[in-house]
Every structure is written in structure tokens, then in C-alpha cells.
Design a protein around this motif. Structure first.
Motif, PDB file in Angstrom:
ATOM      1  N   VAL A  52     114.257 -27.214  57.227  1.00  0.00           N
ATOM      2  CA  VAL A  52     114.372 -26.900  58.648  1.00  0.00           C
ATOM      3  C   VAL A  52     113.864 -25.481  58.896  1.00  0.00           C
ATOM      4  CG1 VAL A  52     115.892 -26.767  60.636  1.00  0.00           C
ATOM      5  CG2 VAL A  52     116.355 -28.437  58.832  1.00  0.00           C
ATOM      6  N   VAL A  53     112.862 -25.366  59.765  1.00  0.00           N
ATOM      7  CA  VAL A  53     112.292 -24.080  60.153  1.00  0.00           C
ATOM      8  C   VAL A  53     112.726 -23.829  61.602  1.00  0.00           C
ATOM      9  CG1 VAL A  53     110.204 -22.684  60.305  1.00  0.00           C
ATOM     10  CG2 VAL A  53     110.322 -24.570  58.650  1.00  0.00           C
ATOM     11  N   PRO A  54     113.906 -23.254  61.830  1.00  0.00           N
ATOM     12  CA  PRO A  54     114.455 -23.171  63.191  1.00  0.00           C
ATOM     13  C   PRO A  54     113.695 -22.186  64.062  1.00  0.00           C
ATOM     14  CG  PRO A  54     115.814 -21.927  61.670  1.00  0.00           C
ATOM     15  CD  PRO A  54     114.781 -22.624  60.836  1.00  0.00           C
ATOM     16  N   GLN A  55     113.559 -22.546  65.347  1.00  0.00           N
ATOM     17  CA  GLN A  55     112.828 -21.713  66.293  1.00  0.00           C
ATOM     18  C   GLN A  55     113.747 -21.089  67.346  1.00  0.00           C
ATOM     19  OE1 GLN A  55     109.315 -21.236  65.877  1.00  0.00           O
ATOM     20  NE2 GLN A  55     109.907 -22.222  63.948  1.00  0.00           N
ATOM     21  N   ILE A  56     114.521 -21.907  68.055  1.00  0.00           N
ATOM     22  CA  ILE A  56     115.278 -21.405  69.196  1.00  0.00           C
ATOM     23  C   ILE A  56     116.650 -22.073  69.306  1.00  0.00           C
ATOM     24  CG2 ILE A  56     113.242 -20.804  70.566  1.00  0.00           C
ATOM     25  CD1 ILE A  56     113.578 -23.461  72.061  1.00  0.00           C
ATOM     26  N   VAL A  57     117.511 -21.483  70.093  1.00  0.00           N
ATOM     27  CA  VAL A  57     118.780 -22.006  70.611  1.00  0.00           C
ATOM     28  C   VAL A  57     119.650 -22.591  69.490  1.00  0.00           C
ATOM     29  CG1 VAL A  57     119.851 -23.239  72.521  1.00  0.00           C
ATOM     30  CG2 VAL A  57     117.490 -22.518  72.729  1.00  0.00           C
ATOM     31  N   ASP A  58     119.849 -23.914  69.454  1.00  0.00           N
ATOM     32  CA  ASP A  58     120.769 -24.515  68.491  1.00  0.00           C
ATOM     33  C   ASP A  58     120.118 -24.839  67.154  1.00  0.00           C
ATOM     34  OD1 ASP A  58     119.205 -26.501  69.735  1.00  0.00           O
ATOM     35  OD2 ASP A  58     120.676 -28.057  69.281  1.00  0.00           O
ATOM     36  N   GLN A  59     118.814 -24.622  67.029  1.00  0.00           N
ATOM     37  CA  GLN A  59     118.129 -25.019  65.803  1.00  0.00           C
ATOM     38  C   GLN A  59     118.610 -24.261  64.561  1.00  0.00           C
ATOM     39  OE1 GLN A  59     113.969 -24.836  66.931  1.00  0.00           O
ATOM     40  NE2 GLN A  59     114.318 -26.293  68.598  1.00  0.00           N
ATOM     41  N   PRO A  60     118.938 -22.957  64.651  1.00  0.00           N
ATOM     42  CA  PRO A  60     119.540 -22.309  63.474  1.00  0.00           C
ATOM     43  C   PRO A  60     120.856 -22.957  63.045  1.00  0.00           C
ATOM     44  CG  PRO A  60     118.707 -20.659  64.993  1.00  0.00           C
ATOM     45  CD  PRO A  60     118.610 -21.975  65.702  1.00  0.00           C
ATOM     46  N   TYR A  61     121.619 -23.480  64.016  1.00  0.00           N
ATOM     47  CA  TYR A  61     122.860 -24.179  63.664  1.00  0.00           C
ATOM     48  C   TYR A  61     122.553 -25.388  62.786  1.00  0.00           C
ATOM     49  CZ  TYR A  61     126.817 -27.346  64.066  1.00  0.00           C
ATOM     50  OH  TYR A  61     127.847 -28.220  63.763  1.00  0.00           O
ATOM     51  N   TRP A  62     121.582 -26.216  63.218  1.00  0.00           N
ATOM     52  CA  TRP A  62     121.263 -27.411  62.448  1.00  0.00           C
ATOM     53  C   TRP A  62     120.668 -27.062  61.085  1.00  0.00           C
ATOM     54  CZ3 TRP A  62     123.686 -31.435  63.935  1.00  0.00           C
ATOM     55  CH2 TRP A  62     123.966 -31.640  65.290  1.00  0.00           C
ATOM     56  N   ALA A  63     119.873 -25.996  61.035  1.00  0.00           N
ATOM     57  CA  ALA A  63     119.349 -25.551  59.738  1.00  0.00           C
ATOM     58  C   ALA A  63     120.504 -25.192  58.806  1.00  0.00           C
ATOM     59  CB  ALA A  63     118.425 -24.353  59.937  1.00  0.00           C
ATOM     60  N   GLY A  64     121.490 -24.471  59.343  1.00  0.00           N
ATOM     61  CA  GLY A  64     122.638 -24.094  58.536  1.00  0.00           C
ATOM     62  C   GLY A  64     123.416 -25.290  58.039  1.00  0.00           C
TER      63      GLY A  64
END
Length: 421
Positions: free
Chosen positions: A340-352
Motif C-alpha cells: 500500500v502506497v498511501p496518498q491522502i486522507v484515510d489511506q495511511p490508516y489502511w496501509a497501517g
């Protein structure tokens, strides 16, 4: 019984509502979906057999305009842009949702906050039942995580108490969205809203995400109903050319960044192809909104447009993506390891969450390189990660839309019994 489902956002916002609509129709409910009138969403809802009521604008056109204006704005101007744009969306989306709500008994809203605010106002103005749904715990007040950080409103680094930060979030959201919401209240004869966030979110929002991927931890800040993810079954066959590519060698690695329109993602896709080749693998590249392309014309790479991810992800070695809730859930259900290469908003959550569950690797930051992707792919393609992804796949529920549909029907039936009693 008639229900209006409303959203304004990308495919990750629209497709789950289509899944809920299908589940409601199976229970005999008449449903329509108010969504952006982009061709891909029109076709998606037609495929699902769900009537569409068009939102105020194409989301692709709106996003393109917002990105242009944001790039030209100062930091202070970026914050002001949110507020002025929010007022416009509330007013125009109210008109669209209000027209679509004729004859309906309830409204369920997701997506961009000004759009959900418009849906809440329509429900109040018409006296309809209303439910707000989030696709990720990140958006819902909780003592276990910090709120979203808005432009020009940084979260104080010296405050560790999340409850205090969520109280402060009320003030921030009032500053950004309050004027637009209350201008519409005045226009339709409603009194002013003092706390726009909780007015829209309600005290008992729905969480339409899988309990294994994104468990809701009890908190005094909110009573949440977690239904599970709303999945629209996809029975479309894979194209013959894609099937031929899949059958021509070992399972490839899928690369796609969905509705992320960032031009820089084209470089990320090319770096991914190089890293995949270095692992001795082939690649499938999804063009998406960023219009990703191939590195060259070698036969170890294949480009696709809109594709049935539910059918494809079970046949790939790994999925490299941006961390949207829908893509994360689909890959997890398929047992496909993820990068997962997170870009915005909730995407860092899903990467984590992908990293914490051991079903893949969370890339550190939004800008990958050959080196960083090579390291991430080495983890995702390992036998250990593959085994863990396969095990977790068996825990992912597929009944979230059915659970939500039954819950809504039960609420509406109870309301009818109360009226007639």
C-alpha cells in the motif's frame, strides 16, 4: 418502502452504495442512488440494476478544477477554498438530493462532508429517517485515534488526549463548513446548526467496513454500528486478452492507484514495473484516473482499464495500490498480499492495517522509488505473507450490505408501527 442513498466522491464512495442498494432491493425496497453523473458511475449503477439520480456535477470535472485552484492558492487560501467550496456544494447538492428524495422514507449518506450535510438537511426538511455511514473508522470520533488534519488547521503536537482533539475538531469543522450549512438552513427555513460535525455524523453512525480489517474499538465518544463492508458482487468475465496474459506465465503483480488523479503516480507505476521485474515477476498495470502506462512494449506487462478486481485479485501474486477502502478489502478477500502506497486522507490508516495484520507491507510515504518498492515487494511476495494473507481472507465477511439493509428495513418498519399504533 423507498430509500435514497446519497454520495459524492470517487468510485470508492459509489460502489459500496450500489452494493447496499442491491441488498435493499433483495428485501423488496425501492432504491435510488444520488451520485456523480460520471460515465463510469452511470455504467456501474446500470450494471447493478439501480436507478441513478444525478448529483450536482461530475466528480472528475470537480476534482480537476479543485486541484487546479488548490495549486494556485496560498496556505491560507487553501483553507478558505474549502469553506467557500463547501457552501457551494451544500447548496447545489441539496437541490439534487431534495429532488431525488421525492416519495422516499429514508436517506443514507456517505462521501464528501458537504454532500452528507446536504443529505442531512434534506432528511430534516422532509421529516425522513437519516443515517450517516463511514467506510473507515478514521472519520468517526474516537478516543483511540486523532481526527483528520485540515489545511491551515494543524493538530497540536503537544496534545496527546484524542478526546480533547476531537472536541477541537468540532470548532474546526464549524469554521470550515458551518457557514455553508447554516446558509442553506436559512434558505430552507431551518434553524442554525451549532455543531455541524455531529449534526451530520449523528450520535450513532454506521461503519461500513470489515471488522477484521478495521475493528471498531469501543469509545465513550461515539456509539457506532459496524455492519461490515458493503460489497457489490461483480460477475463480469475477465477479457480474453487478459486471461491469455494470466495463463502465459506465473501470477503477475497488479499495480493500480484507482481514482487518484495525481500526475506523479505515473512515475510511481514505472518504478513499480522495474521493481516487479527485478523480483522476476510480470506486471498488470491499471490505468485509473492517473492514466498510468507501461514502461515499454515488452510482453511481461499488460495494461487494463476498468476490470473485475474480485475475479482478478485471486489470480495475482500481489496488489500494489493506494490504500482505498474498497481495493484494500477486495485484495484482502482474495487473499492477495498487498503493498500500500498511501496518498491522502484515510489511506495511511489502511496501509497501517495491512502491515499490522501481516498481509502485506505499508510503504513509508506517498512517493515510492525502485529501492523502496523493491523492499516492500520482497515482504509482500514472501511465503510468510502469502500464507498470512490467505488465512486472513477466510475471516473477511461478505454480508455487510445485507446486514445494513436488514437493519434499515427493521428501523423503518418499527417507525411505521409506531405511527400506526
Amino acid at each position: 418502502m423507498r430509500v435514497l442513498l446519497s454520495t459524492y466522491g470517487s468510485r470508492g464512495d459509489v460502489e459500496p452504495l450500489a452494493g447496499l442498494a442491491v441488498a435493499l432491493q433483495a428485501l423488496g425496497v425501492q432504491v435510488r442512488v444520488c451520485a456523480p453523473p460520471d460515465r463510469e458511475f452511470v455504467e456501474l449503477l446500470e450494471r447493478a440494476g439501480v436507478p441513478m439520480a444525478p448529483a450536482f456535477s461530475s466528480v472528475r470535472e470537480w476534482v480537476g478544477e479543485m486541484l487546479k485552484r488548490k495549486a494556485e492558492a496560498t496556505p491560507q487560501g487553501a483553507a478558505e477554498l474549502i469553506s467557500t467550496t463547501a457552501g457551494m456544494i451544500v447548496a447545489r447538492q441539496f437541490e439534487a438530493i431534495n429532488a431525488a428524495a421525492d416519495g422516499c422514507d429514508a436517506v443514507v449518506a456517505t462521501g464528501l462532508f458537504p454532500s452528507t450535510a446536504a443529505a442531512r438537511l434534506v432528511a430534516e426538511r422532509r421529516g425522513l429517517d437519516y443515517a450517516y455511514a463511514a467506510y473507515c473508522p478514521y472519520f468517526v470520533p474516537s478516543s483511540h485515534h486523532r481526527p483528520h488534519e485540515y489545511p491551515n488547521h494543524p493538530l497540536p503536537a503537544d496534545i496527546a488526549d484524542n478526546a480533547v482533539l476531537w472536541d477541537r475538531d468540532i470548532e474546526i469543522m464549524n469554521a470550515l463548513f458551518g457557514a455553508g450549512v447554516n446558509a442553506q438552513c436559512a434558505a430552507i427555513g431551518l434553524g442554525p446548526v451549532k455543531n455541524v460535525r455531529d449534526y451530520v455524523f449523528t450520535e450513532r453512525p454506521w461503519l461500513a467496513s470489515d471488522p477484521t480489517l478495521s475493528p471498531w474499538r469501543p469509545t465513550p465518544l461515539r456509539d457506532v454500528v459496524q455492519t461490515g463492508a458493503w460489497v457489490l458482487p461483480d460477475v463480469r468475465p475477465l477479457a480474453p486478452e487478459l486471461l491469455a496474459f494470466l495463463q502465459a506465465g506465473e501470477p503477475p503483480v497488479y499495480v493500480g492507484f484507482g481514482s487518484m488523479p495525481m500526475h506523479g503516480l505515473k512515475g510511481a507505476a514505472l518504478a513499480a514495473i522495474e521493481a516487479i521485474r527485478a523480483q522476476g515477476r510480470r506486471a498488470i498495470v491499471a490505468r485509473g484516473w492517473a492514466q498510468l502506462g507501461l514502461l515499454d512494449d515488452r510482453d511481461d506487462c499488460f495494461a487494463v482499464g476498468d476490470v473485475n478486481q474480485q475475479a482478478l485479485f485471486g489470480r495475482v501474486a500481489a496488489v500494489v495500490h493506494h490504500g482505498g477502502a474498497g481495493t484494500t478489502t477486495t485484495a484482502a478477500r482474495a487473499g492477495a498480499p498487498q503493498v500500500v502506497v498511501p496518498q491522502i486522507v484515510d489511506q495511511p490508516y489502511w496501509a497501517g492495517r495491512v502491515g499490522e495484520l501481516g498481509i502485506g507491507c505499508a510503504h513509508d510515504g506517498p512517493v515510492p522509488s525502485f529501492e523502496s518498492l523493491s523492499a516492500a515487494l520482497a515482504i509482500a511476495l514472501s511465503a510468510q505473507t502469502r500464507a498470512r494473507a490467505s488465512a486472513v481472507a477466510g475471516l473477511i465477511r461478505a454480508d455487510g450490505a445485507a446486514v445494513a439493509a436488514k437493519s434499515l428495513v427493521d428501523v423503518l418498519n418499527q417507525a411505521k408501527r409506531s405511527v400506526t399504533a
